[in-house]
Design a protein around this motif. Structure first.
Motif, PDB file in Angstrom:
ATOM      1  N   LEU A  73      34.966  47.780  40.121  1.00 37.79           N
ATOM      2  CA  LEU A  73      35.283  47.745  41.550  1.00 37.79           C
ATOM      3  C   LEU A  73      35.266  46.316  42.078  1.00 37.79           C
ATOM      4  O   LEU A  73      36.121  45.928  42.878  1.00 37.79           O
ATOM      5  N   LEU A  74      34.310  45.525  41.628  1.00 40.44           N
ATOM      6  CA  LEU A  74      34.232  44.134  42.074  1.00 40.44           C
ATOM      7  C   LEU A  74      35.450  43.348  41.610  1.00 40.44           C
ATOM      8  O   LEU A  74      36.022  42.555  42.375  1.00 40.44           O
ATOM      9  N   GLN A  75      35.873  43.565  40.381  1.00 36.20           N
ATOM     10  CA  GLN A  75      37.072  42.889  39.889  1.00 36.20           C
ATOM     11  C   GLN A  75      38.310  43.345  40.657  1.00 36.20           C
ATOM     12  O   GLN A  75      39.188  42.530  40.981  1.00 36.20           O
ATOM     13  N   TYR A  76      38.378  44.627  40.970  1.00 38.29           N
ATOM     14  CA  TYR A  76      39.504  45.153  41.732  1.00 38.29           C
ATOM     15  C   TYR A  76      39.585  44.478  43.097  1.00 38.29           C
ATOM     16  O   TYR A  76      40.674  44.044  43.533  1.00 38.29           O
ATOM     17  N   VAL A  77      38.462  44.381  43.777  1.00 34.12           N
ATOM     18  CA  VAL A  77      38.456  43.759  45.110  1.00 34.12           C
ATOM     19  C   VAL A  77      38.885  42.297  45.011  1.00 34.12           C
ATOM     20  O   VAL A  77      39.733  41.824  45.783  1.00 34.12           O
ATOM     21  N   ALA A  78      38.310  41.572  44.061  1.00 31.40           N
ATOM     22  CA  ALA A  78      38.644  40.155  43.921  1.00 31.40           C
ATOM     23  C   ALA A  78      40.124  39.947  43.626  1.00 31.40           C
ATOM     24  O   ALA A  78      40.750  39.022  44.163  1.00 31.40           O
ATOM     25  N   ASP A  79      40.701  40.806  42.798  1.00 32.73           N
ATOM     26  CA  ASP A  79      42.096  40.620  42.390  1.00 32.73           C
ATOM     27  C   ASP A  79      43.097  41.193  43.388  1.00 32.73           C
ATOM     28  O   ASP A  79      44.251  40.781  43.413  1.00 32.73           O
ATOM     29  N   THR A  80      42.653  42.144  44.215  1.00 34.88           N
ATOM     30  CA  THR A  80      43.549  42.726  45.212  1.00 34.88           C
ATOM     31  C   THR A  80      43.651  41.838  46.449  1.00 34.88           C
ATOM     32  O   THR A  80      44.690  41.808  47.119  1.00 34.88           O
ATOM     33  N   TRP A  81      42.589  41.091  46.731  1.00 32.49           N
ATOM     34  CA  TRP A  81      42.580  40.153  47.857  1.00 32.49           C
ATOM     35  C   TRP A  81      42.288  38.746  47.338  1.00 32.49           C
ATOM     36  O   TRP A  81      41.233  38.170  47.640  1.00 32.49           O
ATOM     37  N   PRO A  82      43.197  38.179  46.545  1.00 37.62           N
ATOM     38  CA  PRO A  82      42.924  36.872  45.929  1.00 37.62           C
ATOM     39  C   PRO A  82      42.719  35.758  46.947  1.00 37.62           C
ATOM     40  O   PRO A  82      42.045  34.765  46.668  1.00 37.62           O
ATOM     41  N   GLU A  83      43.315  35.933  48.140  1.00 41.85           N
ATOM     42  CA  GLU A  83      43.171  34.893  49.159  1.00 41.85           C
ATOM     43  C   GLU A  83      41.731  34.725  49.626  1.00 41.85           C
ATOM     44  O   GLU A  83      41.364  33.696  50.203  1.00 41.85           O
ATOM     45  N   ALA A  84      40.877  35.724  49.365  1.00 41.19           N
ATOM     46  CA  ALA A  84      39.465  35.624  49.753  1.00 41.19           C
ATOM     47  C   ALA A  84      38.671  34.743  48.796  1.00 41.19           C
ATOM     48  O   ALA A  84      37.533  34.372  49.109  1.00 41.19           O
ATOM     49  N   GLY A  85      39.238  34.416  47.653  1.00 45.95           N
ATOM     50  CA  GLY A  85      38.575  33.516  46.716  1.00 45.95           C
ATOM     51  C   GLY A  85      37.321  34.083  46.092  1.00 45.95           C
ATOM     52  O   GLY A  85      36.384  33.345  45.788  1.00 45.95           O
ATOM     53  N   LEU A  86      37.310  35.390  45.841  1.00 47.40           N
ATOM     54  CA  LEU A  86      36.103  36.030  45.326  1.00 47.40           C
ATOM     55  C   LEU A  86      36.009  36.022  43.806  1.00 47.40           C
ATOM     56  O   LEU A  86      35.025  36.519  43.244  1.00 47.40           O
ATOM     57  N   ALA A  87      37.006  35.448  43.135  1.00 44.68           N
ATOM     58  CA  ALA A  87      36.981  35.289  41.677  1.00 44.68           C
ATOM     59  C   ALA A  87      38.079  34.301  41.297  1.00 44.68           C
ATOM     60  O   ALA A  87      39.083  34.180  42.019  1.00 44.68           O
ATOM     61  N   PRO A  88      37.927  33.600  40.181  1.00 47.14           N
ATOM     62  CA  PRO A  88      39.030  32.776  39.689  1.00 47.14           C
ATOM     63  C   PRO A  88      40.213  33.657  39.301  1.00 47.14           C
ATOM     64  O   PRO A  88      40.044  34.842  38.983  1.00 47.14           O
ATOM     65  N   ARG A  89      41.398  33.072  39.341  1.00 51.94           N
ATOM     66  CA  ARG A  89      42.576  33.827  38.911  1.00 51.94           C
ATOM     67  C   ARG A  89      42.514  34.080  37.407  1.00 51.94           C
ATOM     68  O   ARG A  89      41.934  33.318  36.649  1.00 51.94           O
ATOM     69  N   HIS A  90      43.160  35.173  36.981  1.00 54.49           N
ATOM     70  CA  HIS A  90      43.256  35.473  35.555  1.00 54.49           C
ATOM     71  C   HIS A  90      44.102  34.414  34.851  1.00 54.49           C
ATOM     72  O   HIS A  90      44.961  33.779  35.450  1.00 54.49           O
ATOM     73  N   GLY A  91      43.843  34.258  33.549  1.00 56.95           N
ATOM     74  CA  GLY A  91      44.712  33.404  32.757  1.00 56.95           C
ATOM     75  C   GLY A  91      44.052  32.191  32.147  1.00 56.95           C
ATOM     76  O   GLY A  91      44.739  31.333  31.603  1.00 56.95           O
ATOM     77  N   GLY A  92      42.751  32.095  32.214  1.00 58.34           N
ATOM     78  CA  GLY A  92      42.099  30.940  31.618  1.00 58.34           C
ATOM     79  C   GLY A  92      40.646  31.212  31.303  1.00 58.34           C
ATOM     80  O   GLY A  92      40.098  32.274  31.627  1.00 58.34           O
ATOM     81  N   LEU A  93      40.003  30.236  30.670  1.00 53.78           N
ATOM     82  CA  LEU A  93      38.613  30.381  30.269  1.00 53.78           C
ATOM     83  C   LEU A  93      37.684  30.513  31.477  1.00 53.78           C
ATOM     84  O   LEU A  93      36.637  31.178  31.386  1.00 53.78           O
ATOM     85  N   ARG A  95      38.066  32.265  34.167  1.00 58.08           N
ATOM     86  CA  ARG A  95      37.935  33.673  34.526  1.00 58.08           C
ATOM     87  C   ARG A  95      37.153  34.434  33.453  1.00 58.08           C
ATOM     88  O   ARG A  95      36.355  35.326  33.771  1.00 58.08           O
ATOM     89  N   ILE A  96      37.346  34.086  32.213  1.00 56.85           N
ATOM     90  CA  ILE A  96      36.609  34.754  31.141  1.00 56.85           C
ATOM     91  C   ILE A  96      35.118  34.484  31.286  1.00 56.85           C
ATOM     92  O   ILE A  96      34.288  35.400  31.163  1.00 56.85           O
ATOM     93  N   ARG A  97      34.736  33.243  31.569  1.00 63.21           N
ATOM     94  CA  ARG A  97      33.331  32.917  31.793  1.00 63.21           C
ATOM     95  C   ARG A  97      32.788  33.650  33.022  1.00 63.21           C
ATOM     96  O   ARG A  97      31.638  34.087  33.050  1.00 63.21           O
ATOM     97  N   PHE A  98      33.616  33.753  34.029  1.00 60.77           N
ATOM     98  CA  PHE A  98      33.236  34.469  35.256  1.00 60.77           C
ATOM     99  C   PHE A  98      32.954  35.936  34.955  1.00 60.77           C
ATOM    100  O   PHE A  98      31.919  36.486  35.356  1.00 60.77           O
ATOM    101  N   ASP A  99      33.856  36.562  34.211  1.00 54.67           N
ATOM    102  CA  ASP A  99      33.671  37.973  33.850  1.00 54.67           C
ATOM    103  C   ASP A  99      32.461  38.150  32.937  1.00 54.67           C
ATOM    104  O   ASP A  99      31.791  39.192  32.975  1.00 54.67           O
TER     105      ASP A  99
END
Length: 206
Positions: A73-93, A95-99
């Motif tokens: 759910l937390l990942q869903y929220v972060a990725d659905t509202w990327p403008e809120a800056g609640l997670a790094p964008r997918h596609g690099g290390l 985001r992997i470290r974040f997850d």
């Protein structure tokens, strides 16, 4: 016609983290309280039909589907509202470290509370072992946070929402002092407007 998001929650438990995240994201949603014994929503619906796993949180999506598991759910929220800056964008290390942090909190802290919260007839030896393991995990979180204000740096993310739930629960279960910078982290997060609003909505005391 799509339906609004619905977050199924129980006050103060792990559903607190996505509840905070949704408010941080500025999402439009309805918070629906679930009574865990019996499994009924506040409107009398059978929660087991909504989430057969039988626990919160659950998030009903606009298309009628239901997501479960706090980290998801937390990942869903972060990725659905990327403008809120609640997670790094997918596609690099990054985001992997974040997850990696998110999953660590889920598996090594959140699930480690079970002998003290939901496990029936847990023995004293099991509780002692679990308590020592949790203390070691909290120390790892303390090392990870270091002197940063938030776990990913200067900005609040969904990892902080999950860590806030986990550290608050740990402190309540063991009534012990946290390392000073973790205690300061809890106080800092508790003052955020989204967190204040979540506590008010769930009827919790700061």
């Amino acid at each position: 016609m799509t339906e609004p998001l619905q977050l199924y929650y129980y006050p103060g438990v792990c559903s607190l983290a996505p509840h905070i995240a949704l408010r941080e994201a500025g999402a439009s949603f309805e918070a629906v309280r679930v009574d865990l014994r019996p499994l009924k929503t506040e409107t009398g619906d059978d929660f087991a039909r909504i989430n057969p796993k039988g626990y919160v949180p659950a998030l009903r999506l606009p298309d009628g589907g239901v997501l479960t598991e706090t980290a998801v759910l937390l990942q869903y929220v972060a990725d659905t509202w990327p403008e809120a800056g609640l997670a790094p964008r997918h596609g690099g290390l990054e985001r992997i470290r974040f997850d990696e942090r998110l999953i660590f909190i889920s598996t090594e802290l959140h699930k480690g509370f079970a002998p003290f919260t939901i496990m029936p007839n847990a023995g004293e030896e099991a509780k002692r072992w679990a308590g020592q393991r949790l203390a070691a995990r909290v120390e790892l979180l303390a090392q990870d946070l270091g002197e940063r204000p938030f776990f990913h740096g200067e900005r609040f993310t969904v990892v902080d929402a999950y860590a806030f739930f986990a550290l608050r629960t740990y402190h309540k279960l063991f009534a012990g002092e946290l390392p000073p910078h973790l205690a300061a982290f809890l106080a800092r997060v508790a003052e955020r407007p989204a967190v204040v609003a979540t506590f008010a909505a769930e009827g919790l005391k700061a």
